[in-house]
Design an enzyme around this catalytic site. Structure first.
Site, PDB file in Angstrom:
ATOM      1  N   ASP A  12       0.805  -1.223   0.000  1.00  0.00           N
ATOM      2  CA  ASP A  12       0.000   0.000   0.000  1.00  0.00           C
ATOM      3  C   ASP A  12       0.838   1.274   0.000  1.00  0.00           C
ATOM      4  OD1 ASP A  12      -2.272  -1.638   0.157  1.00  0.00           O
ATOM      5  OD2 ASP A  12      -2.086  -1.746   2.331  1.00  0.00           O
ATOM      6  N   LYS A  15       2.089   2.150  -5.156  1.00  0.00           N
ATOM      7  CA  LYS A  15       2.701   1.578  -6.377  1.00  0.00           C
ATOM      8  C   LYS A  15       1.816   1.816  -7.600  1.00  0.00           C
ATOM      9  CE  LYS A  15       2.705  -2.522  -4.422  1.00  0.00           C
ATOM     10  NZ  LYS A  15       2.353  -2.177  -3.041  1.00  0.00           N
ATOM     11  N   GLY A  16       0.499   1.651  -7.413  1.00  0.00           N
ATOM     12  CA  GLY A  16      -0.446   1.793  -8.526  1.00  0.00           C
ATOM     13  C   GLY A  16      -0.343   3.165  -9.153  1.00  0.00           C
ATOM     14  N   GLY A  39      -4.308  -4.414  -3.800  1.00  0.00           N
ATOM     15  CA  GLY A  39      -5.319  -3.393  -4.089  1.00  0.00           C
ATOM     16  C   GLY A  39      -4.591  -2.145  -4.523  1.00  0.00           C
ATOM     17  N   HIS A  40      -4.690  -1.796  -5.800  1.00  0.00           N
ATOM     18  CA  HIS A  40      -3.967  -0.634  -6.318  1.00  0.00           C
ATOM     19  C   HIS A  40      -4.968   0.414  -6.787  1.00  0.00           C
ATOM     20  CE1 HIS A  40      -0.449  -3.614  -7.170  1.00  0.00           C
ATOM     21  NE2 HIS A  40      -0.645  -3.405  -5.892  1.00  0.00           N
ATOM     22  N   GLN A 198       2.181  -6.145  -3.231  1.00  0.00           N
ATOM     23  CA  GLN A 198       2.573  -6.199  -1.815  1.00  0.00           C
ATOM     24  C   GLN A 198       3.816  -5.326  -1.586  1.00  0.00           C
ATOM     25  OE1 GLN A 198       1.609  -9.595  -3.296  1.00  0.00           O
ATOM     26  NE2 GLN A 198      -0.316  -8.664  -2.688  1.00  0.00           N
ATOM     27  N   ASP A 311       2.472  14.764   1.436  1.00  0.00           N
ATOM     28  CA  ASP A 311       1.531  15.865   1.671  1.00  0.00           C
ATOM     29  C   ASP A 311       0.626  15.595   2.881  1.00  0.00           C
ATOM     30  OD1 ASP A 311       0.714  13.797  -0.263  1.00  0.00           O
ATOM     31  OD2 ASP A 311      -1.253  14.752  -0.113  1.00  0.00           O
TER      32      ASP A 311
HETATM   33  P1  IMO Z   1      -0.739  -4.206  -2.257  1.00  0.00           P
HETATM   34  O1  IMO Z   1      -0.277  -4.764  -3.577  1.00  0.00           O
HETATM   35  C1  IMO Z   1      -0.889  -4.617   2.103  1.00  0.00           C
HETATM   36  C2  IMO Z   1      -1.078  -8.658   3.768  1.00  0.00           C
HETATM   37  C3  IMO Z   1      -2.380  -9.099   4.403  1.00  0.00           C
HETATM   38  C4  IMO Z   1      -1.863 -10.081   5.449  1.00  0.00           C
HETATM   39  C5  IMO Z   1      -0.687 -10.737   4.753  1.00  0.00           C
HETATM   40  C6  IMO Z   1      -1.022 -12.072   4.102  1.00  0.00           C
HETATM   41  O2  IMO Z   1      -2.034  -3.515  -2.278  1.00  0.00           O
HETATM   42  O3  IMO Z   1       0.365  -3.401  -1.649  1.00  0.00           O
HETATM   43  P2  IMO Z   1      -2.480 -12.865   2.041  1.00  0.00           P
HETATM   44  O4  IMO Z   1      -3.881 -12.565   1.661  1.00  0.00           O
HETATM   45  O5  IMO Z   1      -1.490 -12.499   1.016  1.00  0.00           O
HETATM   46  O6  IMO Z   1      -2.328 -14.278   2.531  1.00  0.00           O
HETATM   47  O7  IMO Z   1      -2.207 -11.955   3.333  1.00  0.00           O
HETATM   48  O8  IMO Z   1      -0.268  -9.834   3.745  1.00  0.00           O
HETATM   49  N1  IMO Z   1      -1.193  -8.192   2.378  1.00  0.00           N
HETATM   50  C7  IMO Z   1      -1.119  -6.893   2.023  1.00  0.00           C
HETATM   51  N2  IMO Z   1      -0.964  -5.772   2.770  1.00  0.00           N
HETATM   52  N3  IMO Z   1      -0.931  -4.496   0.765  1.00  0.00           N
HETATM   53  C8  IMO Z   1      -1.049  -5.597  -0.013  1.00  0.00           C
HETATM   54  O9  IMO Z   1      -0.968  -5.545  -1.368  1.00  0.00           O
HETATM   55  C9  IMO Z   1      -1.183  -6.870   0.608  1.00  0.00           C
HETATM   56  N4  IMO Z   1      -1.330  -8.134   0.158  1.00  0.00           N
HETATM   57  C10 IMO Z   1      -1.337  -8.926   1.248  1.00  0.00           C
HETATM   58  O10 IMO Z   1      -3.058  -8.024   4.977  1.00  0.00           O
HETATM   59  O11 IMO Z   1      -1.378  -9.401   6.572  1.00  0.00           O
HETATM   60 MG    MG Z   2      -2.919  -1.742  -1.767  1.00  0.00          MG
END
Ligand code: IMO
Ligand code: MG
Length: 408
Positions: A12, A15-16, A39-40, A198, A311
């Protein structure tokens, strides 16, 4: 020219938005790992696009995008996401392709993911999207790759429920599935962006195991997931926020203390929209952890940092960043392997003066307030990596680029 973009925290990081911004100058975008746990968010022309599986280059109508080899793909989620995009005016047919080596997430995996979480020694707060199950079955050599459904011998040994599931999407997939290795070899000289999911601290090998995800979210993942060799990478960008967040369980040394920093936490959560895009969970928030960031830079050969959400600190009198951990009375800047040590780590903070004004409209680095530059320059000195891109808002144009990153 191959640019790799990874998250340098616990996901989070924005990146998106950064991939979308850089996609303007790229020919193709290849998302290399993860699945619908990601989630992007991309904001463009007042439309907010929420992507989970589809690469972030999709918003540009003329770009070709690929879903890479190390991705695990829930077909139902993918086609739902594409339906939503279509309703938002995004035409994807003929320009979204999938590596034939990517694995399928079957509906039963999601159920199993949730069941496993209940009996886990260390519940990790999974998103329940079946990701861990898909990667486990892949390692166990029991997974099914997307290309396999077009291989009669393999199709024939699928279970009836699996056949029924893939049959729903087979016709659509036939036009989308490609041999990514061949395409990458042909497109050697094109400008390509390899988009991670991630963040490095959620990578199973270098992250805070077992509180991690299961796909490769570090820079090396771009090679196996994007079908290029390690020497073909020209630059590695690590995206990080001006503070840290984490969704789900696991150690987080700089996390705000609700009693003393609860107000600050709420302000950042609301202005920074710190809620999970996939699960809607409020994200845990804390000050920037430079010990962790420096470790991530070193483990991934990051040679350009990308700072986002700076910001969000606009109204603060002062801000802090963690420059060392105190673990059982001993100060260290080494990022520990032991989860217990990380849980016991007390952050040693350096305090910075706030800038006290809105910076969302600033277009050039030199026009940023001295206090903002001071914070950024400290980060550069601490990590040894230059901050080459700075994002000061959700919109594409709220981005400052300090140097041409399309160079080696
Ligand atoms: P983006 O790409 C933040 C976290 C989950 C959990 C752990 C394992 O949006 O940055 P999983 O469903 O993969 O077995 O969960 O990883 N997690 C993320 N946290 N951003 C993400 O993706 C995440 N994808 C998985 O909250 O703690
Ligand atoms: Mg995300």
């Amino acid at each position: 020219m191959n640019l790799v973009i990874i998250g340098a925290q616990w996901g989070d990081e924005g990146k998106g938005k950064i991939v979308d911004y850089l996609a303007e100058d790229a020919d193709t975008v290849i998302r290399f790992s993860g699945g619908a746990n990601a989630g992007h968010t991309i904001v463009h022309n007042d439309i907010t696009y929420k992507l989970h599986l589809v690469p972030s280059g999709i918003i540009y109508p003329e770009k070709t995008v690929y879903m890479g080899t190390a991705m695990v793909i829930d077909l139902e989620s993918l086609f739902n996401e594409l339906d939503t995009l279509e309703k938002q005016g995004i035409e994807w047919k003929g320009r979204l392709f999938i590596s034939d080596r990517a694995h399928i997430v079957f509906p039963s995996y999601k159920q199993k993911d949730i069941e496993m979480e209940k009996t886990r020694r260390n519940p990790i707060g999974t998103t329940g999207r079946g990701i861990g199950v898909a990667y486990a079955l892949k390692s166990y050599r029991e997974g099914i790759r997307i290309g396999d459904i077009f291989d009669k011998a393999i199709y024939n040994i699928l279970r009836p429920d699996e056949k029924e599931y893939v049959d729903k999407y087979k016709d659509l997939l036939e036009k989308m599935v490609v041999n990514l290795a061949d395409i990458m070899a042909k497109e050697k000289n094109k400008r390509k962006l390899f988009e991670g999911a991630q963040g490095a601290l959620l990578d199973p090998d270098i992250g805070t195991y077992p509180y991690v995800s299961s796909g490769s979210s570090s820079a090396v993942g771009a090679c196996t997931g994007g079908a290029i060799g390690p020497l073909d990478i020209d630059r590695i960008l690590g995206v990080f926020k001006a503070y840290n967040t984490r969704v789900g369980n696991g150690p987080f040394p700089t996390e705000f203390n609700n009693e003393t920093e609860g107000e600050l936490e709420n302000t950042i959560r609301e202005t920074g929209r710190e809620y999970g895009v996939t699960t809607g969970r409020p994200r845990r928030i804390g000050y920037l952890d430079l010990v962790a960031l420096k470790y991530v830079c070193a483990m991934n050969s990051i040679n350009s940092l990308v700072l986002t959400h700076i910001d969000i600190y606009d109204d603060m009198k002062d801000l802090k960043a963690c420059v060392a951990y105190n673990i059982n009375g001993k100060e260290t800047t080494s990022f520990p392997t032991s989860i217990t040590s990380l849980e016991n780590a007390k952050p040693v903070f350096k305090t910075f003066k706030g800038w006290g004004k809105k910076i969302g409209d600033v277009k050039e680095y030199s026009h940023l307030p001295a206090e903002t530059k001071n914070y950024i320059e400290f980060i550069e000195k601490f990590t040894g990596v230059s901050v080459d891109i700075i994002s000061v808002g959700y919109q594409r144009n709220a981005t400052m680029v300090r140097k041409n990153i399309w160079t080696r």
